[in-house]
Design an enzyme around this catalytic site. Sequence first.
Site, PDB file in Angstrom:
ATOM      1  N   THR A   1      -0.785  -2.536  -1.089  1.00  0.00           N
ATOM      2  CA  THR A   1      -1.334  -2.840  -2.495  1.00  0.00           C
ATOM      3  C   THR A   1      -0.466  -1.744  -3.323  1.00  0.00           C
ATOM      4  OG1 THR A   1      -3.479  -3.013  -1.722  1.00  0.00           O
ATOM      5  CG2 THR A   1      -3.263  -2.572  -3.930  1.00  0.00           C
ATOM      6  N   GLY A   2      -0.268  -0.565  -2.998  1.00  0.00           N
ATOM      7  CA  GLY A   2       0.706   0.171  -3.798  1.00  0.00           C
ATOM      8  C   GLY A   2       2.171  -0.371  -4.025  1.00  0.00           C
TER       9      GLY A   2
ATOM     10  N   TRP B   1       2.720  -3.411  -3.693  1.00  0.00           N
ATOM     11  CA  TRP B   1       2.722  -4.544  -4.547  1.00  0.00           C
ATOM     12  C   TRP B   1       3.093  -4.319  -5.988  1.00  0.00           C
ATOM     13  CZ3 TRP B   1      -0.264  -6.691  -8.315  1.00  0.00           C
ATOM     14  CH2 TRP B   1      -0.117  -8.171  -8.718  1.00  0.00           C
ATOM     15  N   HIS B   2       2.489  -3.404  -6.360  1.00  0.00           N
ATOM     16  CA  HIS B   2       2.617  -3.035  -7.958  1.00  0.00           C
ATOM     17  C   HIS B   2       3.797  -2.828  -8.276  1.00  0.00           C
ATOM     18  CE1 HIS B   2      -1.837  -2.772  -7.416  1.00  0.00           C
ATOM     19  NE2 HIS B   2      -1.814  -2.967  -8.729  1.00  0.00           N
ATOM     20  N   GLY B   3       4.750  -2.285  -7.424  1.00  0.00           N
ATOM     21  CA  GLY B   3       6.097  -2.012  -7.830  1.00  0.00           C
ATOM     22  C   GLY B   3       7.119  -1.462  -6.782  1.00  0.00           C
TER      23      GLY B   3
END
Lengths: 447, 464
Positions: B313-314, B316-318
């Site tokens: 998830t982390g 995925w954000h950047g």
Amino acid sequence: MDKKVNVLVFFSLVLGFPLLLLLLPKEKESKDEKRKLADFPMFTSESYLKGTWTKLIDDYIDDHFPYRERFIQTTPFFHAAKGFQLKNAERVVVVPKKKDPSPEKKEEKRDTLAFLDEFEENFSGSMLIIDGCVYPLGGGSPKMSKHFAKMVSEYAANFPNVRVFSAVAPLSSAFIPAAKYKHFNAQNKKTLWAIKENLSNGAIFSDIFEELNNHAATKLYFGTDHHWKPLGAYYAYVAFCKSAGLVPVPLEQMTKKVKYNFLGTMYQYTRDPSVLAHPDTMEYWEPKVETEAYNLGAYGTSKGSKAKVFYNTSSGGNTYSTFLGGDLPLMRIKTPIKNGKKVAVIKNSMGNAFAVYLISHYEEIWVVDLRYSKQNLSRIIQENSINDLVFAVGMYAAMSHGTIGMMRRLATQSGNYVAPIRQENPEDPISPILAPDNQGSDTLSPR
Amino acid sequence: MVFSSLTFLYFFLPLSLLFHYSSRNDLYRNIFLTIFSLVFYAWAEPMWIFLMVFTALANYGAGIYIERHAATKKAKAGMVAAVVLNLTLLVSFKYGGFIYDNINYWLPLPFSRPSNTLPVGISFYTFMVISYVVDIYRGEIKAQRNPLNFLMFISLFQHLVAGPIVRYSQIETQIQKRTVDWAKISDGVTRFCIGLFKKVAIANVAGVLVDKYFNTQLYEISSYEAWFGLVMFSIQLYFDFSGYSDMAIGLAKLFGFDFHENFRHPYAAVSVADFYRRWHISLGKFFRDYVYIPLGGNRKYHDRNIFVVWFLTGFWHGANWNFALWGTYFGILMVLEKHLKGVLDRVPRFFKHSYTLLLIVFSRALFYFTDFNQLGYFLRNLFYSKNAVSSGILSDLTAHSFWFLLVLLLCIPWDEIYGQNHAIRLKTERVYSYARPAVNALLLLLATMLLVNATFNPFLYTRF
């Protein structure tokens, strides 16, 4: 029923504004913003694939949105309604980053507040507002001073018979009244002294900071504009006179005039209600000297057009354009003082209010805008026997590689200079200046 | 193109609505909607449209292939191939530079760094197509046979740029046929206006304050300023993202679609896990259904599964290590909450709400600073700073006092508090029904005013 009304109201708004855009006449320029508004872009497959055509469409819609100025004028009320202002509150506002300009506009935008972005080390992009006055938060960079001093020293080396002066104005942050911002005073001083310490080849330092600092109790800069007041420019002139061995003319011996309700660039940027409530009053002084002034244009003309030293009709947001009519690329001012002394002032807009005082001391004053003049400065100096060369710029210009480069290029650029032919037109007020001579070297680069 | 632009609001939107409602034929409506969606996508980066169309066609074919070979190894191979292709494209275009930098740091590479811009919306549409092929493989949905319809599903401008991540199963029937009535359009208008207001009048205003406190010499910042900046960034992030989701959901309704909710008053959460059940719901559900449960969910290796999900998830954000740190931070919190559940259940709600908010606001620092040096300066001053407090904070607080009140009111889950009370709900609805058109018009005009004002671009010097 209310749902139908809801939908119809929404649709009438999102359909109504584009219809108005199509029907209403389009402005060509914005006086408040001092710029041309975007034209509708021509479509080309290349510009579309690069994404520039759509960007220009966005710009066009943004610039010509119906009732745009009215919307803009109403916005401060929204910001005021977000809360309440403390009396004498101070606050910091951040100058928003400009949208990435389209390639076509990039060149045009070089002269905007983007200069602040080039401010190498100490400018955070923030401005302080105290009591309706705006101050940049910063004090320059001694590191950048070296680059500026080097450029000035190069001129001194290349023109050994010309006295070359550095007359850089401090930022208004040096004179913020609140005690806790005193460190900006020291920082401005440090930055300007770094220029002095790095000057060589006989270049002369005019200590403008010290002279202004001695009068810091008086308001020397506008609160709503990024320029100094004519009084601040006067003290700079006094400092210059001290370094040049001249006797400054007392203000009492000049004609005092006043203009009111000046809301300058700092208001335009911040749109802050407290700044709006404190418009500047501009007191200025005209030396009692008759002058003949000519605007020679960016590339030079054979004759030049008549210009003035003081434009007394300038008002509103253009009040500061009272001096030399704003930023003309190249001006030549003749005075009746027949002492054979000629000066060239290299300046950005800060130098305008300063240069006007020099008409009391020189037979001829050449005012060169470092950004707009395309003429060769070396020739101007040589062919007009210029005695003094003064770099009278604001600190932003001295702190930017871009503007230092422009000042350096002035000496070498060829321009599109057209020499006046005196014999054909004896009434021509411009003295002959030789046409470019591609044979000779006129570079300023160190030999 | 973004929703909060004059070009979208006053040219793209009315034109797309006019074309859409000029015909009652669903085929024509789908054609118009697809064309407008492609124009919308190509507005800023025309070249990346080919990547999106390629992704759509590849997954369209994969879907049919998987369905045709359902319950065979070929179906599995087709599904795996499609997922690998989608992830390869995502990794190449989004993480190529990041991977290059990290390898090149230890082992200098003989070729130059990939310099592509990030294709708009790739993180969202990649997850949409992954869920599509996996759902077909699982037999949960039927493959779309009409390539136009599938391209429309992927490219719908309402969700394309910033989500929500719409599952095919959610709008499967709406793709073929949509029913619209005044009530639905009206709801769409209201939702859109609220979202636009949240984005322009709250997120953007908070953004100016964030810039002011974070875009400065971080070693000079005081603890108060650091915390104030973090709170502002928390406000900006929530209202920006949820405002965009509101606009997407509202716009979908204008064209007859129903998207699922993506935010549910996250700042009212009473635990970190609760927060992420309310924040970017479509992303959380994606990771739950396609990563967490296949890994074993809470049945085996629970802690590991939580860490894996949050690490991903982390990222995925950047494409930066700070996002991995941010994800790991939440992985640790989730595991701690799981193990401390017995204790946490017994503490007062107010305490749970407070610690959740504190941890969430702190996490924004890990999210904001992509540079670890800056993050280090910031964290040091966040907890211990000898720097003087600027009186600007007090000025900012008072100058935004009514605005803060509005932010607070919008963060409170009124529907959760009073939603069960039928009488209050009816009364509120009746009163609001009369004000709705005026309120929406006011919100739209206010947002327009701020957007127009953002075009104000004064020059220091006359440059006519």
